[in-house]
Design a protein around this motif. Structure first.
Motif, short mmCIF file in Angstrom:
data_model
loop_
_atom_site.label_atom_id
_atom_site.label_comp_id
_atom_site.label_asym_id
_atom_site.label_seq_id
_atom_site.Cartn_x
_atom_site.Cartn_y
_atom_site.Cartn_z
N SER A 58 0.85 -1.20 0.00
CA SER A 58 0.00 0.00 0.00
C SER A 58 0.88 1.25 0.00
O SER A 58 0.57 2.25 -0.66
CB SER A 58 -0.89 0.03 1.25
OG SER A 58 -1.35 -1.26 1.59
N ASP A 59 1.99 1.18 0.72
CA ASP A 59 2.91 2.32 0.78
C ASP A 59 3.44 2.66 -0.61
O ASP A 59 3.53 3.83 -0.99
CB ASP A 59 4.08 1.97 1.72
CG ASP A 59 5.04 3.13 1.88
OD1 ASP A 59 4.59 4.21 2.34
OD2 ASP A 59 6.23 2.98 1.53
N LEU A 60 3.75 1.64 -1.40
CA LEU A 60 4.24 1.86 -2.76
C LEU A 60 3.11 2.43 -3.64
O LEU A 60 3.34 3.36 -4.42
CB LEU A 60 4.76 0.54 -3.34
CG LEU A 60 5.20 0.57 -4.80
CD1 LEU A 60 6.35 1.56 -5.03
CD2 LEU A 60 5.62 -0.83 -5.27
N LEU A 61 1.90 1.90 -3.49
CA LEU A 61 0.77 2.40 -4.30
C LEU A 61 0.52 3.88 -3.98
O LEU A 61 0.27 4.68 -4.88
CB LEU A 61 -0.49 1.56 -4.02
CG LEU A 61 -0.45 0.13 -4.56
CD1 LEU A 61 -1.57 -0.72 -3.96
CD2 LEU A 61 -0.51 0.10 -6.08
N ALA A 62 0.60 4.23 -2.69
CA ALA A 62 0.39 5.63 -2.30
C ALA A 62 1.47 6.52 -2.90
O ALA A 62 1.20 7.66 -3.32
CB ALA A 62 0.38 5.75 -0.77
N GLU A 63 2.68 5.99 -2.97
CA GLU A 63 3.78 6.77 -3.55
C GLU A 63 3.55 6.99 -5.06
O GLU A 63 3.92 8.03 -5.60
CB GLU A 63 5.09 6.01 -3.32
CG GLU A 63 6.34 6.73 -3.76
CD GLU A 63 7.57 5.87 -3.52
OE1 GLU A 63 7.88 5.61 -2.34
OE2 GLU A 63 8.20 5.43 -4.50
N LEU A 64 2.96 6.00 -5.72
CA LEU A 64 2.77 6.10 -7.17
C LEU A 64 1.51 6.88 -7.56
O LEU A 64 1.37 7.27 -8.71
CB LEU A 64 2.71 4.69 -7.78
CG LEU A 64 4.01 3.87 -7.67
CD1 LEU A 64 3.79 2.44 -8.14
CD2 LEU A 64 5.13 4.53 -8.45
N ALA A 65 0.59 7.06 -6.61
CA ALA A 65 -0.62 7.83 -6.90
C ALA A 65 -0.79 8.91 -5.83
O ALA A 65 -1.82 8.97 -5.14
CB ALA A 65 -1.84 6.91 -6.95
N PRO A 66 0.19 9.81 -5.70
CA PRO A 66 0.19 10.77 -4.58
C PRO A 66 -0.95 11.78 -4.64
O PRO A 66 -1.39 12.28 -3.62
CB PRO A 66 1.55 11.47 -4.71
CG PRO A 66 1.96 11.29 -6.14
CD PRO A 66 1.38 9.98 -6.59
N VAL A 83 -2.00 -0.90 8.56
CA VAL A 83 -1.80 -0.20 7.29
C VAL A 83 -1.49 1.28 7.50
O VAL A 83 -0.56 1.83 6.90
CB VAL A 83 -3.04 -0.37 6.38
CG1 VAL A 83 -2.92 0.46 5.12
CG2 VAL A 83 -3.24 -1.84 6.04
N GLU A 84 -2.25 1.92 8.39
CA GLU A 84 -2.07 3.35 8.67
C GLU A 84 -0.60 3.65 8.97
O GLU A 84 -0.02 4.59 8.43
CB GLU A 84 -2.97 3.71 9.87
CG GLU A 84 -3.05 5.18 10.19
CD GLU A 84 -4.03 5.94 9.29
OE1 GLU A 84 -4.94 5.30 8.75
OE2 GLU A 84 -3.84 7.16 9.13
N GLY A 85 0.02 2.83 9.81
CA GLY A 85 1.40 3.06 10.21
C GLY A 85 2.41 2.73 9.12
O GLY A 85 3.54 3.23 9.14
N ASN A 86 2.03 1.90 8.17
CA ASN A 86 2.99 1.50 7.14
C ASN A 86 2.91 2.34 5.87
O ASN A 86 3.79 2.25 5.01
CB ASN A 86 2.80 0.01 6.80
CG ASN A 86 3.39 -0.88 7.88
OD1 ASN A 86 4.41 -0.54 8.48
ND2 ASN A 86 2.75 -2.00 8.16
N VAL A 87 1.84 3.13 5.73
CA VAL A 87 1.75 4.03 4.56
C VAL A 87 2.30 5.38 5.00
O VAL A 87 1.65 6.12 5.74
CB VAL A 87 0.29 4.14 4.05
CG1 VAL A 87 0.19 5.14 2.91
CG2 VAL A 87 -0.22 2.78 3.60
N ARG A 88 3.52 5.68 4.53
CA ARG A 88 4.21 6.85 5.06
C ARG A 88 3.60 8.17 4.58
O ARG A 88 3.45 9.10 5.35
CB ARG A 88 5.70 6.77 4.72
CG ARG A 88 6.39 5.69 5.54
CD ARG A 88 7.75 5.37 5.02
NE ARG A 88 7.67 4.70 3.73
CZ ARG A 88 8.72 4.28 3.03
NH1 ARG A 88 9.94 4.49 3.50
NH2 ARG A 88 8.58 3.67 1.89
N ASN A 89 3.26 8.25 3.29
CA ASN A 89 2.65 9.48 2.76
C ASN A 89 1.27 9.17 2.21
O ASN A 89 1.14 8.43 1.24
CB ASN A 89 3.52 10.07 1.64
CG ASN A 89 4.88 10.49 2.19
OD1 ASN A 89 4.97 11.27 3.13
ND2 ASN A 89 5.93 9.92 1.62
N LYS A 90 0.27 9.71 2.88
CA LYS A 90 -1.11 9.43 2.45
C LYS A 90 -1.40 10.18 1.14
O LYS A 90 -0.99 11.33 0.99
CB LYS A 90 -2.13 9.91 3.51
CG LYS A 90 -1.77 9.53 4.95
CD LYS A 90 -1.98 8.06 5.26
CE LYS A 90 -1.60 7.67 6.67
NZ LYS A 90 -0.20 7.35 6.93
#
Ligand SMILES: C[S@@+](CC[C@H](N)C(=O)[O-])C[C@H]1O[C@@H](n2cnc3c(N)ncnc32)[C@H](O)[C@@H]1O
Length: 264
Positions: A58-66, A83-90
């Motif tokens: 999920s962290d990678l997906l968030a990075e690719l669709a900022p 998940v909340e803690g592992n996704v660094r940039n929402k």
């Protein structure tokens, strides 16, 4: 519906499994970003991740669709909570967590641009239903990418009888729980059957000369060893193979199917 062959709460070594998923995501992050971009993910997309686990991907997906949004679906409350803690940039339009099975998504029709399911469909008793739900949730022109295993892609030379036994037993156990360790080759048919067009598949193989062997071993055999509990001494197996890989006497390879499709 159930979590089929992957019920996190009952796996016999939860901390090890979480660490295995983290390593798995980390080892191939650059490669996976390339796969997701060529599958069509865009910075402003509304993204749906099926079976997100603890959220390392999920962290990678968030990075690719900022500039978009990320909706993650996961039946396990324990995993979803991480998940909340592992996704660094929402993402700018938000991170939404849904505790649900993938066969009935509380997501409106035609509301998603890009969906990803990674090592999920192999565990689900009726993967076709989940693929249809993803198709329903996608906007016309939206893309779905599934990455999953197929034990037909595991190659060892020389062979090791313990690995054959491990694979065979894991296949039987996973099938008895409604999973399928040969799902990779079946995904293109399933996606076409669900209405996807431009369905394309490729195989990505990794060998013991491309990844540190401990990582490859975890990716290929970690989950299977945990399905089997103590039946096989996986530490010993790892030591033996590792020594042979180091001295150049052993080749280990494994692969995944990457299948993409588009909603017309
Ligand atoms: C091997 S893990 C993969 C997690 C994550 N996609 C990754 O690659 O790190 C499989 C995940 O699928 C989830 N899962 C199992 N049955 C499911 C279902 N019916 N619908 C959605 N997810 C499911 C499990 O709870 C687990 O988190």
């Amino acid at each position: 519906m159930s979590t089929g062959s992957y019920n996190f709460e009952t796996l016999n070594d939860i901390a090890f499994q979480a660490e295995r998923l983290r390593q798995q995501a980390q080892a191939v992050r650059g490669m996976e970003a390339g796969i997701l971009r060529s599958a069509g993910i865009q910075p402003g997309h509304d993204v749906l991740e099926m079976g997100c686990g603890p959220g390392f991907v999920s962290d990678l997906l968030a990075e690719l669709a900022p500039q978009g949004s990320l909706t993650v679906v996961e039946p396990s409350a324990t995993l979803l909570a991480q998940v909340e803690g592992n996704v660094r940039n929402k993402p700018a339009r938000g991170l939404f967590r849904i505790q649900a099975y993938g066969d009935r998504l509380p997501i409106p029709d035609s509301s998603i641009d890009f969906s990803y399911a990674r090592f999920v469909l192999q565990h689900i008793p009726q993967p076709e239903t989940v693929i249809s739900e993803i198709h329903r949730a996608l906007r016309p022109g939206g893309h779905f990418c599934a990455v999953d295993s197929d034990d037909g892609l595991v190659v060892l030379y020389p062979e090791d009888a313990r690995v054959n036994q491990l694979l065979h037993t894991a296949q039987t156990i996973q099938a008895a729980r409604g999973g399928d360790r040969f799902i990779g080759r079946k995904l293109p048919n399933m996606m076409t059957g669900a209405g996807f067009v431009n369905v394309k598949s490729r195989i990505l193989s990794l060998t013991s000369s491309e990844l540190p062997f401990a990582m490859l071993f975890n990716i290929l055999l970690g989950y299977k060893a945990s399905l089997l509990g103590g039946t096989i001494d996986s530490e010993q197996l790892f030591q033996d193979l590792s020594e042979r890989v180091t001295t150049g006497g052993q080749l280990v390879a494994g692969g995944v199917f990457i299948v993409t499709g588009e909603k017309s």
